[in-house]
Design an enzyme around this catalytic site. Sequence first.
Site, PDB file in Angstrom:
ATOM      1  CE  LYS A 254      -3.285   2.805   3.106  1.00  0.00           C
ATOM      2  NZ  LYS A 254      -3.920   2.743   4.333  1.00  0.00           N
ATOM      3  CG  ASP A 259      -5.349   8.044   4.756  1.00  0.00           C
ATOM      4  OD1 ASP A 259      -6.151   8.654   3.995  1.00  0.00           O
ATOM      5  OD2 ASP A 259      -5.435   6.942   5.526  1.00  0.00           O
ATOM      6  CE  LYS A 266      -6.235   9.155   8.199  1.00  0.00           C
ATOM      7  NZ  LYS A 266      -6.594   8.079   9.170  1.00  0.00           N
ATOM      8  CG  ASP A 277      -1.679   5.346   4.921  1.00  0.00           C
ATOM      9  OD1 ASP A 277      -1.580   4.476   5.579  1.00  0.00           O
ATOM     10  OD2 ASP A 277      -2.650   5.690   4.415  1.00  0.00           O
ATOM     11  CG  ASP A 336      -9.583   7.738   7.122  1.00  0.00           C
ATOM     12  OD1 ASP A 336      -8.466   7.933   6.493  1.00  0.00           O
ATOM     13  OD2 ASP A 336      -9.254   7.995   8.315  1.00  0.00           O
ATOM     14  CD  GLU A 338      -6.605   5.333   2.702  1.00  0.00           C
ATOM     15  OE1 GLU A 338      -7.422   5.362   3.387  1.00  0.00           O
ATOM     16  OE2 GLU A 338      -5.264   4.995   3.096  1.00  0.00           O
ATOM     17  NE  ARG A 340     -10.747  -1.044   4.459  1.00  0.00           N
ATOM     18  CZ  ARG A 340     -11.017  -1.264   5.714  1.00  0.00           C
ATOM     19  NH1 ARG A 340     -12.279  -1.952   5.915  1.00  0.00           N
ATOM     20  NH2 ARG A 340     -10.742  -0.656   6.654  1.00  0.00           N
TER      21      ARG A 340
END
Length: 496
Positions: A254, A259, A266, A277, A336, A338, A340
């Site tokens: 990933k 993010d 967030k 991230d 958020d 995201e 996956r």
Amino acid sequence: MQSIELPEFINFDFNLVETWSGRISLLIVDKKLSSTGVRLNKKMNGALQRAVESKLFDDLKEGEGLVLAFPTGLNAESIQIVKLYSKSRTLVARYCGSNISLFKGDSDHLLLLGSNKIMQEILFGFSLKNYRFNTYKKSKKYKENFKIFCMVADVSRATEEAKWYHSVISGTYFTRDLVNEPANILGTVEFSTRLQEMKHVGLEVQILDEAELKELGMRSLLAVGQGSESPSKVAILKWNGGALDIKPLILVGKGVVFDSGGISLKPAGGMEEMTMDMGGAGLVAGIMKTIALRRSKTNVIGLIGLVENMPDGKSQRPGDVIKSMKGDTIEVINTDAEGRLVLCDLLWYAQTSFTPSAIIDFATLTGAIIVGLGHENAGLFSNSDKLSNGILNSAEIEEEGVWRLPLSETYDRLLKSRIADMANVGGKTAGAITAAKFLQRFVSSGVPWAHIDIAGVAFLKSSHRYGPRGASGWGVSTINRFIIDHIENKKDSKYG
Ligand code: BES
Ligand code: ZN
Ligand code: ZN
């Protein structure tokens, strides 16, 4: 980029030790002075022997050291004595190396590790701990032009043996550098450039752009990046070290370069940490570098999804329904969640474009894994006991924490959506497991697959045994060990 501080090996020469004007580290094995120790002790009027017999030294744990400043009879600024036993093994030796690197100063450093068999492990721990990310700091505590030398009996043998360790350190440093970089410096384009540069170590590198990803049908991955100025990209790194008919191990990462949460923004507190991230992507890059440098005898493919999750007029919204590459539709309840959405298309691509022996994905996927396991263990999820046990065994050897969590069928219903095939979140409970269950929907049942949630271990708030605070490089050692023990050495015939 950080340079790798590896000691230079030099021939043993007592005259040089005697006249050395910087720092000296000396091993004390089984509380006995080595022949060099005896000679130094003589010069020091017995002070070395007294130190070894002191309570201070006695209280030290195996692998820890004590510094004697301005020793009489020597030219040296200070001398560090480090406690070890002849029965000390790999992990103690690494700890010992990490303690030697705590012997701070700005003078040249001479390491007297003798012909100790575990010398390379000591140097490995030393180099891991010695890492710094100082790129953006004007003032540095210690001048950085001092040199580190390691006196050995056989320079060419030591140099040869150091190569393997050097490959693991280089990979770990590469991961740490990538993960430490802020998002204004390392966006998707710059990240892909750094991956392109890996051609120099013999990797095949291909970068897919947005048009190509659209063509492939990776709409889920693209949906995450559609609110960002940085174009989404997928990098394919190939190491072909084995025969053509050996099925590749595929490592998926990933790479969310930042993010923000997207429209499901967030909160401000701690948001700056979301530059890490892309920890899964950084880890895959580091592992690929290590196996290339040590010329691994097997085939490994790295798939890295690079996107930025930002709020914008073009961003995806909560409530949107998107179609994954597999064809299943996803209701985006929370923008958020995201990671996956990026991984599901990569997992599907891995199985449709290649014939993997196994797939391992790495992601800073959930805050829930940190609630469950803290910063001590990564969360492991797998549909294969064999693959899972191989990873657990390798992690234990390398002293990196991993804990396996369940993937039972009963969690799957939490992902039900009113209007699509699935929702991208599973409610308040079991957040790390429902994230893994989401990914499992994109893995065909016969394919050995493991998902490792590294949200808690990729980036640490305080310094630790093998490095400073910030990016840890967690996993390079473990997965490199897994590839050696369970694929190259075919302990386990199922993979490779
Ligand atoms: N990148 C985060 C997970 C994360 C949290 C990584 C803390 C490192 C440290 C991920 O994309 C995320 O935001 N996950 C959400 C999922 C939720 C909306 C279901 C989370 O864990 O809160
Ligand atoms: Zn997120
Ligand atoms: Zn994320």
